[in-house]
Design a protein around this motif. Structure first.
Motif, PDB file in Angstrom:
ATOM      1  N   TYR A  81       0.854  -1.181   0.000  1.00 36.51           N
ATOM      2  CA  TYR A  81       0.000   0.000   0.000  1.00 36.51           C
ATOM      3  C   TYR A  81       0.892   1.233   0.000  1.00 36.51           C
ATOM      4  N   GLY A  82       0.635   2.157  -0.921  1.00 31.78           N
ATOM      5  CA  GLY A  82       1.449   3.360  -0.997  1.00 31.78           C
ATOM      6  C   GLY A  82       0.785   4.529  -0.296  1.00 31.78           C
ATOM      7  N   LYS A  83       1.476   5.649  -0.242  1.00 32.22           N
ATOM      8  CA  LYS A  83       0.946   6.828   0.439  1.00 32.22           C
ATOM      9  C   LYS A  83      -0.358   7.299  -0.186  1.00 32.22           C
ATOM     10  N   SER A  84      -0.474   7.100  -1.496  1.00 25.94           N
ATOM     11  CA  SER A  84      -1.660   7.593  -2.182  1.00 25.94           C
ATOM     12  C   SER A  84      -2.883   6.712  -1.939  1.00 25.94           C
ATOM     13  N   GLY A  85      -2.690   5.571  -1.292  1.00 25.51           N
ATOM     14  CA  GLY A  85      -3.793   4.640  -1.105  1.00 25.51           C
ATOM     15  C   GLY A  85      -3.871   3.603  -2.198  1.00 25.51           C
ATOM     16  N   GLY A  86      -3.009   3.730  -3.211  1.00 29.47           N
ATOM     17  CA  GLY A  86      -2.998   2.758  -4.286  1.00 29.47           C
ATOM     18  C   GLY A  86      -2.326   1.467  -3.865  1.00 29.47           C
ATOM     19  N   VAL A  87      -2.476   0.448  -4.681  1.00 28.10           N
ATOM     20  CA  VAL A  87      -1.935  -0.859  -4.361  1.00 28.10           C
ATOM     21  C   VAL A  87      -1.043  -1.319  -5.509  1.00 28.10           C
ATOM     22  N   SER A  88       0.135  -1.841  -5.174  1.00 32.45           N
ATOM     23  CA  SER A  88       1.042  -2.382  -6.171  1.00 32.45           C
ATOM     24  C   SER A  88       1.126  -3.893  -6.016  1.00 32.45           C
ATOM     25  N   GLN A  89       0.789  -4.633  -7.049  1.00 28.96           N
ATOM     26  CA  GLN A  89       0.876  -6.085  -7.020  1.00 28.96           C
ATOM     27  C   GLN A  89       2.313  -6.565  -7.178  1.00 28.96           C
ATOM     28  N   THR A  90       3.224  -5.682  -7.545  1.00 27.65           N
ATOM     29  CA  THR A  90       4.591  -6.106  -7.862  1.00 27.65           C
ATOM     30  C   THR A  90       5.542  -5.997  -6.675  1.00 27.65           C
ATOM     31  N   HIS A  91       5.096  -5.461  -5.550  1.00 27.84           N
ATOM     32  CA  HIS A  91       5.953  -5.334  -4.373  1.00 27.84           C
ATOM     33  C   HIS A  91       5.241  -5.934  -3.151  1.00 27.84           C
ATOM     34  N   PRO A  92       5.076  -7.251  -3.124  1.00 33.54           N
ATOM     35  CA  PRO A  92       4.349  -7.851  -2.001  1.00 33.54           C
ATOM     36  C   PRO A  92       5.163  -7.824  -0.707  1.00 33.54           C
ATOM     37  N   PHE A  93       4.444  -7.868   0.396  1.00 36.91           N
ATOM     38  CA  PHE A  93       5.037  -7.964   1.725  1.00 36.91           C
ATOM     39  C   PHE A  93       4.671  -9.301   2.336  1.00 36.91           C
ATOM     40  N   ARG A  94       5.459  -9.712   3.319  1.00 38.62           N
ATOM     41  CA  ARG A  94       5.151 -10.884   4.123  1.00 38.62           C
ATOM     42  C   ARG A  94       5.183 -10.495   5.594  1.00 38.62           C
ATOM     43  N   TYR A  95       4.209 -11.022   6.341  1.00 37.62           N
ATOM     44  CA  TYR A  95       4.220 -10.849   7.796  1.00 37.62           C
ATOM     45  C   TYR A  95       4.958 -12.043   8.369  1.00 37.62           C
ATOM     46  N   VAL A  96       6.057 -11.788   9.096  1.00 33.04           N
ATOM     47  CA  VAL A  96       6.940 -12.869   9.520  1.00 33.04           C
ATOM     48  C   VAL A  96       7.120 -12.861  11.034  1.00 33.04           C
ATOM     49  N   ARG A  97       7.575 -14.017  11.520  1.00 31.68           N
ATOM     50  CA  ARG A  97       7.942 -14.163  12.931  1.00 31.68           C
ATOM     51  C   ARG A  97       9.394 -14.644  12.985  1.00 31.68           C
ATOM     52  N   TYR A  98      10.210 -13.928  13.754  1.00 35.63           N
ATOM     53  CA  TYR A  98      11.625 -14.254  13.886  1.00 35.63           C
ATOM     54  C   TYR A  98      11.940 -14.482  15.355  1.00 35.63           C
TER      55      TYR A  98
END
Length: 308
Positions: A81-98
């Motif tokens: 999610y960018g500042k503008s509220g738009g969504v980029s499918q090409t830069h995914p994130f992962r929620y991780v546990r370390y």
């Protein structure tokens, strides 16, 4: 079901930086309610520091970071999610546990392109997968209790099972008496889904027999000094407690002022949940409220729902 964790909230001073925090809070609240659960193990392959993010947004980077060779559990996915509220499918994130050297856990969002998946140590046979697709939808399970640490007891090896079924015992992966694990659930049968963290950074998640486990009377410890957002605890609690694997439901969520509010609806579209109902009119089956500061989960009455 009520879960509570210790409260730790860093207050934002009155400055220009608060605007970014508010934006990340909104993004984090949206991501916390998404039904994007998965599980895998990955190694960090970035030659540079891989920073944690408070939310899956480009402006939400935190000082804390991982380094090349660190091993993490992947628990969720999200688009950027960018500042503008738009969504980029090409830069995914992962929620991780370390799990750090002291045994405490750090959770947060990292960019996915610097993670390399590890092969599963417990490959699931076609027969066990077919059984799980049918049986796990009705299996009684709840979120893990606060005291979720166990130790293997007795004299025999504790064999891992790829699914909670006698026919799904691994032929080669086991623990020995004295090994400790973290439970990922509470259940009604004799199986408990657990995670084992090896001294060589291996991570194995699978099922063990309850009869071979003894409670240590302590729970997993989490670092609360990494992420300053109040939504962080809600994200963590939702991730660990509200998995939807093998359940025919999906979530709709709102980032309210003090809570993450979630409506759970019947899923008639996913591969294992095909049905005749219209997904746009799928009936709600539960309302869930997660306090952003304390992490407490409450279940409003179905007749009341949420205040408009």
């Amino acid at each position: 079901m009520f879960l509570r964790v210790a409260t730790f909230l860093l207050l934002c001073a009155v400055s220009s930086s608060c605007f970014a925090d508010e934006t990340c809070e909104t993004i984090g609240g949206r991501a916390a309610g998404e039904a994007d659960y998965l599980f895998g193990v990955a190694k960090v392959t970035s030659p540079e520091r891989l920073h944690f993010y408070s939310a899956p947004g480009s402006e939400c980077q935190l000082p804390a970071f991982l380094v090349n060779g660190d091993t993490v559990e992947i628990l969720r996915s999200s688009v950027l999610y960018g500042k503008s509220g738009g969504v980029s499918q090409t830069h995914p994130f992962r929620y991780v546990r370390y799990r750090d050297a002291s045994g405490a856990f750090v959770t947060g969002w990292v960019t996915a392109d610097q993670l390399t998946s590890e092969p599963p140590p417990l490959p699931v046979s076609h027969e066990c997968q077919a059984w799980a697709n049918e049986a796990l939808r009705s299996r009684e399970r709840e979120a893990p209790s606060a005291s979720n640490r166990f130790r293997v007891q007795g004299q025999a090896r504790a064999w891992f099972y790829t699914m909670p079924n006698e026919k799904c015992r691994s032929p080669s992966v086991f623990l020995v008496p004295g090994d400790s694990v973290s439970a990922q659930e509470q259940s009604e049968d004799d199986f408990l889904e657990v995670t084992w963290y090896g001294p060589d950074h291996r991570i194995i998640r699978g099922w063990l027999k309850k009869s071979q486990l003894a409670s240590i009377d302590e729970g997993d410890r989490y670092r609360d000094d990494i992420n300053p957002l109040s939504v962080d605890k809600a994200t963590r609690i939702a991730t660990l407690s509200l998995r939807t694997d093998y359940h025919c439901v999906f979530y709709e969520s709102w980032n309210a002022q003090k809570e993450i509010q979630i409506i759970v609806r019947e899923d008639h579209q996913s591969a294992l949940c095909r049905g005749s109902a219209d997904s746009e009119t799928s009936p709600p089956v539960a309302y869930i409220s997660i306090n952003k500061q304390s992490g407490e989960i409450t279940w409003p009455d179905m007749a009341d729902g949420f205040d408009e």
